[in-house]
Design a protein around this motif. Structure first.
Motif, PDB file in Angstrom:
ATOM      1  N   LEU A  79      40.544  48.447  27.412  1.00 52.09           N
ATOM      2  CA  LEU A  79      40.504  47.255  28.252  1.00 52.09           C
ATOM      3  C   LEU A  79      40.670  47.602  29.725  1.00 52.09           C
ATOM      4  O   LEU A  79      39.928  47.106  30.586  1.00 52.09           O
ATOM      5  CB  LEU A  79      41.600  46.281  27.809  1.00 52.09           C
ATOM      6  N   ALA A  80      41.638  48.482  30.028  1.00 53.29           N
ATOM      7  CA  ALA A  80      41.841  48.886  31.427  1.00 53.29           C
ATOM      8  C   ALA A  80      40.647  49.658  31.958  1.00 53.29           C
ATOM      9  O   ALA A  80      40.238  49.490  33.117  1.00 53.29           O
ATOM     10  CB  ALA A  80      43.114  49.726  31.544  1.00 53.29           C
ATOM     11  N   LEU A  81      40.050  50.516  31.117  1.00 52.13           N
ATOM     12  CA  LEU A  81      38.890  51.294  31.549  1.00 52.13           C
ATOM     13  C   LEU A  81      37.703  50.376  31.850  1.00 52.13           C
ATOM     14  O   LEU A  81      36.990  50.566  32.847  1.00 52.13           O
ATOM     15  CB  LEU A  81      38.523  52.310  30.471  1.00 52.13           C
ATOM     16  N   VAL A  82      37.482  49.375  30.988  1.00 47.07           N
ATOM     17  CA  VAL A  82      36.405  48.409  31.230  1.00 47.07           C
ATOM     18  C   VAL A  82      36.651  47.674  32.543  1.00 47.07           C
ATOM     19  O   VAL A  82      35.731  47.464  33.344  1.00 47.07           O
ATOM     20  CB  VAL A  82      36.289  47.426  30.060  1.00 47.07           C
ATOM     21  N   CYS A  83      37.902  47.282  32.787  1.00 44.93           N
ATOM     22  CA  CYS A  83      38.235  46.585  34.046  1.00 44.93           C
ATOM     23  C   CYS A  83      37.967  47.469  35.254  1.00 44.93           C
ATOM     24  O   CYS A  83      37.443  47.007  36.278  1.00 44.93           O
ATOM     25  CB  CYS A  83      39.698  46.147  34.024  1.00 44.93           C
ATOM     26  N   ILE A  84      38.310  48.756  35.145  1.00 46.10           N
ATOM     27  CA  ILE A  84      38.093  49.683  36.267  1.00 46.10           C
ATOM     28  C   ILE A  84      36.607  49.820  36.569  1.00 46.10           C
ATOM     29  O   ILE A  84      36.167  49.706  37.729  1.00 46.10           O
ATOM     30  CB  ILE A  84      38.727  51.050  35.967  1.00 46.10           C
ATOM     31  N   LEU A  85      35.799  50.067  35.554  1.00 45.01           N
ATOM     32  CA  LEU A  85      34.362  50.261  35.761  1.00 45.01           C
ATOM     33  C   LEU A  85      33.710  48.970  36.261  1.00 45.01           C
ATOM     34  O   LEU A  85      32.902  48.996  37.198  1.00 45.01           O
ATOM     35  CB  LEU A  85      33.709  50.721  34.458  1.00 45.01           C
ATOM     36  N   SER A  96      35.860  37.775  45.178  1.00 53.38           N
ATOM     37  CA  SER A  96      36.913  37.121  44.400  1.00 53.38           C
ATOM     38  C   SER A  96      36.970  37.679  42.984  1.00 53.38           C
ATOM     39  O   SER A  96      38.056  37.915  42.442  1.00 53.38           O
ATOM     40  CB  SER A  96      36.684  35.612  44.370  1.00 53.38           C
ATOM     41  N   ILE A  97      35.805  37.928  42.394  1.00 50.80           N
ATOM     42  CA  ILE A  97      35.768  38.527  41.056  1.00 50.80           C
ATOM     43  C   ILE A  97      36.314  39.946  41.099  1.00 50.80           C
ATOM     44  O   ILE A  97      37.074  40.372  40.216  1.00 50.80           O
ATOM     45  CB  ILE A  97      34.329  38.513  40.505  1.00 50.80           C
ATOM     46  N   ALA A  98      35.950  40.702  42.158  1.00 48.67           N
ATOM     47  CA  ALA A  98      36.423  42.088  42.267  1.00 48.67           C
ATOM     48  C   ALA A  98      37.935  42.142  42.472  1.00 48.67           C
ATOM     49  O   ALA A  98      38.612  43.007  41.909  1.00 48.67           O
ATOM     50  CB  ALA A  98      35.704  42.787  43.413  1.00 48.67           C
ATOM     51  N   MET A  99      38.484  41.244  43.276  1.00 42.36           N
ATOM     52  CA  MET A  99      39.937  41.220  43.463  1.00 42.36           C
ATOM     53  C   MET A  99      40.644  40.862  42.165  1.00 42.36           C
ATOM     54  O   MET A  99      41.672  41.461  41.817  1.00 42.36           O
ATOM     55  CB  MET A  99      40.311  40.212  44.558  1.00 42.36           C
ATOM     56  N   PHE A 100      40.105  39.897  41.445  1.00 50.04           N
ATOM     57  CA  PHE A 100      40.676  39.534  40.151  1.00 50.04           C
ATOM     58  C   PHE A 100      40.636  40.724  39.198  1.00 50.04           C
ATOM     59  O   PHE A 100      41.626  41.022  38.506  1.00 50.04           O
ATOM     60  CB  PHE A 100      39.899  38.348  39.575  1.00 50.04           C
ATOM     61  N   GLY A 101      39.514  41.430  39.191  1.00 46.09           N
ATOM     62  CA  GLY A 101      39.428  42.627  38.358  1.00 46.09           C
ATOM     63  C   GLY A 101      40.402  43.707  38.789  1.00 46.09           C
ATOM     64  O   GLY A 101      40.993  44.398  37.944  1.00 46.09           O
ATOM     65  N   SER A 102      40.594  43.867  40.097  1.00 44.38           N
ATOM     66  CA  SER A 102      41.550  44.863  40.592  1.00 44.38           C
ATOM     67  C   SER A 102      42.967  44.522  40.148  1.00 44.38           C
ATOM     68  O   SER A 102      43.744  45.412  39.768  1.00 44.38           O
ATOM     69  CB  SER A 102      41.478  44.926  42.119  1.00 44.38           C
TER      70      SER A 102
END
Length: 843
Positions: free
Chosen positions: A758-764, A815-821
């Motif tokens: 899950l964390a790896l998917v979020c990072i990519l 906004s999506i990228a910050m949420f993902g970060s």
């Protein structure tokens, strides 16, 4: 045909007022009649029946006055423009020629040579003047109207001039049809546009191939007079300066006559559009040569979007971000089902776990939570026996008795304040022993009471909530005032919109730029809900004395996560406020919480492995306040100010060195009068007497890289002095955050830890989205660093649903990228949830 009078009939006024009043009025009558007689004896009035399209070469003196009489047919269904062109043929004249044009409902007057004033009251004269007559609407189907051109002067010598009155072709603009024309400061142009049926909003676009001369485009109601000179064009309607591009969105509701004038005026000087500023010596009666300031322009009036596009844009925006709520709910359900299956698989036949039975537990390890086996500079390399499984998802059972766990839990819930621990006499020496070890574990830096730390980090959330309220309220009030000023004055140079894609709604001039910030608020709220759910689950585990929650993984403190989610929501609110009227004076509204987000992310990364020694909320927010303070100073004073850049660069480098020292020694150093002596002693012992490498190599590598990056950024700022200081400061924060995040990931992998799926998917996913977001950010559709006219050169049409432009897409993606970060920070250490803290390395 002409008529001349040598004398005028003597006016006769009979007054029958008794007393002194009648005597006074009689005296005034005699004086007025005498003046009329003197004038009639000294001047000659000539009236001529004139024709359209004919050039009249004539002379005028103080002894004669010429009146040209014109007539034309005015139709209610057809508007015909009339243009008066005058040229002064005499080379020198002390007195100008005065032209007065008398119409049915208006009077237009001007002089030739025409004197127009520029910056610092500099005066320019023009010997060729062209003016278009206003055409008020008529109530009848067709009528013949007369107008008169009176020509006079006070010059005692003859002044030669040329007069021509002509009809204007294509005076009424057609929808989606380009029309080209020329204009000068003394020969402005205006045209009429009538809203067609079914069209409520149009966008008027004026383009030119040349940047200069500077021009003004104005939208005015159908009335007389029309303000079409450089010194009065801003009196009424909407107006904006332009070089190559100009665009104004016009709504039918603002014009009761369902029509308006498009007025284009060429300015006498170019300073308003960013042109060269020339300083001339100012003499009392000095007249400057205007030069050739002719400009060719094109005007096109196109229908703007309708209400259906507004609805589609709003539904699209809501749909994107609501889909994240649905996706998060599905992932939570899948993860909950997976965890339930694992719990069932690890239950013993008696449906009791070893933690519940107290059986199968080994004696306590010397590396248990809150203790350290090696007080020296190295850690013991002996393996620590435990029953933790290394495979994914396995539950490890701590090497403790239930009595120990219960006692730790009881102590954790006791009313202990942080000062009760830190003020003990032996704490300083204990800290020195622990924090100066060569290899540290999380258990070494997680020794303070959990309840105390929770209170400490919850202050981050409450402080940022308070800051948000006190910051947002005056911001909202200010931008409402800005928007009101724009609507009342019509000055569209106040706000730096992308005018080619600025869709108004109500009092808002650019609703789409405000709507696109909805993602920050919605995703910030979603992140808060995710953190709340994790917080509740963790508290439940603590309440049932779950040994994994008590003794394993990175210590769970959610205060900073709550602060990050709140900052993301506030970023959306303040960015929306900024885009109500983006300009030079309120740009910090859009960036203040960006600095906070970057700072909170770095603090959270550091807190993961250093929960005991992380900065307090008061210190952190004080530092962020200093950053915002310098941001404001840089915007106001930074442009071309060498002294400011020198001071800022020195402070930047010194702050980097102090922070590096703080991180390297884990806070075990003091800034006092003996700091230089201790520095020299360390240099002498470690570099002169013997060449020994740094004790903490990994930290040293990070800090060396950080200093290289920050010193390079400081040098770049000092040399280049970028105009956009706020973005430069934000770039410094982002570079430091990315550097620390990359170091954290590398050290995590070096330490034998892994990153879950899950964390790896979020990072990519986050990395890809950030890449696309930055692409749209650097499109630069407007910039308040330049003049409004130069900013409009970067304007571009909408690219998404005919409603959103490139900057709106930046809002969506960022906004999506910050949420993902944020999700990366939340989930990247989930693989350690079943690992004892005395086996998790600090870096």
């Amino acid at each position: 045909m002409s008529r001349c009078w040598k004398s005028r009939p003597r006016p006769s006024v009979r007054l029958c007022l008794p007393g002194l009043g009648s005597v006074v009025l009689r005296v005034l009558e005699v004086l007025w009649v005498s003046v009329c007689l003197v004038h009639s004896d000294s001047s000659v009035v000539v009236q001529k029946e004139a024709q359209f399209g004919v050039s009249y070469l004539d002379t005028v003196t103080s002894h004669n006055q010429t009146i040209y009489s014109f007539n034309h047919t005015v139709s209610r269904n057809k508007t015909e423009g009339v243009r008066v062109s005058v040229e002064l043929l005499s080379e020198t004249t002390k007195s100008p020629i005065l032209f007065v044009i008398r119409q049915k409902q208006a009077v237009l007057s001007f002089q030739v040579p025409l004197i127009l004033r520029g910056l610092y009251q500099r005066k320019y004269q023009y010997t060729q003047v062209g003016r278009t007559l206003c055409q008020p609407p008529t109530l009848v189907a067709s009528e013949t109207q007369f107008f008169y051109v009176d020509v006079s002067t006070l010059s005692s010598t003859s002044v030669h001039y040329q007069l021509r009155v002509s009809r204007v072709e294509s005076f009424t603009l057609q929808t989606d049809k380009k029309f080209s024309f020329n204009a000068t400061p003394s020969q402005p142009q205006f045209f009429k546009y009538v809203f067609p049926d079914g069209v409520d909003t149009v966008i008027v676009k004026v383009n030119s191939e040349k940047n200069f001369p500077c021009s003004v485009m104005s939208i005015q109601d159908i009335q007389c007079p029309v303000y079409d000179l450089d010194n009065n064009v801003a009196f009424i309607g909407m107006y904006q300066t332009m070089t190559k591009k100009g665009a104004v969105t016009v709504q039918r509701k603002d014009f009761p006559s369902n029509s308006f004038y498009v007025v284009v005026v060429v300015k006498t000087e170019d300073e308003a559009c960013g042109g060269p500023l020339k300083f001339y010596p100012l003499l009392p009666d000095e007249l400057l040569d205007a030069g050739n300031r002719s400009k060719t322009l094109d005007v096109v009036v196109s229908p703007a979007i309708n209400s259906e596009v507004y609805v589609m844009g709003m539904l699209f925006c809501l749909g994107i971000f609501l889909s994240f709520y649905v996706l998060t709910f599905l992932v939570a359900c899948i993860e909950n089902k997976r965890m339930n299956r694992k719990r069932e698989g690890f239950l013993q036949p008696a449906d009791m776990s070893p933690a519940e039975t107290g059986k199968g537990l080994t004696p306590p390890s010397p590396y248990e939570y809150g203790s350290f086996a090696d007080n020296g500079s190295t850690m013991s390399s002996e393996p620590v026996t435990d029953s933790l499984a290394s495979a994914e998802g396995t539950y490890g059972y701590m090497e403790r008795s239930m009595d120990t766990v219960g006692r730790c839990r009881q102590e954790s819930l006791s009313s202990v304040e942080e000062d009760d621990y830190d003020t003990l006499a032996d704490i300083d020496s204990d800290k020195n022993i622990v924090r100066t070890k060569k290899y540290l574990c999380v258990s070494d830096l997680a020794r303070k009471d959990k309840r105390v730390l929770n209170k400490k980090y919850q202050i981050y959330f409450w402080n940022i909530s308070t800051i948000a309220v006190f910051y947002a309220l005056p911001v909202i009030q200010l931008v409402i005032t800005y928007q009101t000023v724009v609507n009342v004055t019509g000055n569209q140079d106040i706000c730096y919109y992308n005018f080619l894609c600025a869709h108004p709604l109500g009092a808002l001039s650019s609703f789409n730029n405000i709507l696109s910030n909805l993602g920050y608020v919605m995703l910030g709220l979603l992140f808060l809900l995710i953190v709340l759910q994790r917080d509740i689950l963790h508290n439940r585990a603590l309440m049932r004395n779950d040994i994994t929650a008590l003794e394993c993984g990175i210590p769970k403190h959610f205060g900073l996560f709550y602060a990050m989610g709140t900052a993301l929501m506030m970023e959306g609110l303040l960015s929306a406020c900024y885009h109500v009227c983006p300009n030079y004076t309120n740009f910090q509204f859009d960036t203040s919480f960006m600095y906070m987000i970057a700072g909170l992310c770095m603090l959270k990364l550091y807190q993961k492995r250093h929960p005991d020694i992380n900065a307090s909320a008061y210190t952190a927010y004080a530092c962020l306040a200093a950053v915002i303070f310098f941001s404001v100073l840089g915007v106001v004073f930074g442009k071309g100010n060498t002294a400011f850049w020198i001071v800022f660069s020195v402070i930047h480098i010194l702050a980097t060195l102090l922070l590096s020292t703080q991180l390297y020694y884990m806070g075990r150093w003091k800034l006092d009068s003996g700091i230089l002596r201790r520095m020299l002693y360390v240099i002498y012992t470690d570099c002169v007497r013997q060449c020994s490498g740094p004790m903490y190599i990994d930290r040293m590598v990070l800090l060396v890289m950080g200093n290289i990056v920050n010193w390079s950024l400081a040098a770049y700022g000092l040399i280049k002095r970028p105009n956009d200081f706020a973005s430069y400061l934000l770039a410094i924060a982002i570079c430091n955050l990315l550097l620390y995040f990359a170091f954290y990931i590398i050290m995590k992998l070096r330490s034998g830890e892994r990153i879950r799926c899950l964390a790896l998917v979020c990072i990519l996913f986050t990395a890809v989205v950030w890449g696309f977001a930055l692409f749209f950010f650097f499109q630069g559709l407007s910039t308040w660093q330049k003049t409004p006219a130069e900013s409009r050169e970067h304007n571009r049409d909408c690219i998404l649903l005919s409603f959103f432009d490139d900057h709106d897409i930046w809002h969506f993606l960022s906004s999506i990228a910050m949420f993902g970060s944020f999700l990366v920070l939340l989930t990247m250490d989930d693989d350690l949830d079943t690992v004892q803290r005395d086996k998790i390395y600090v870096f």
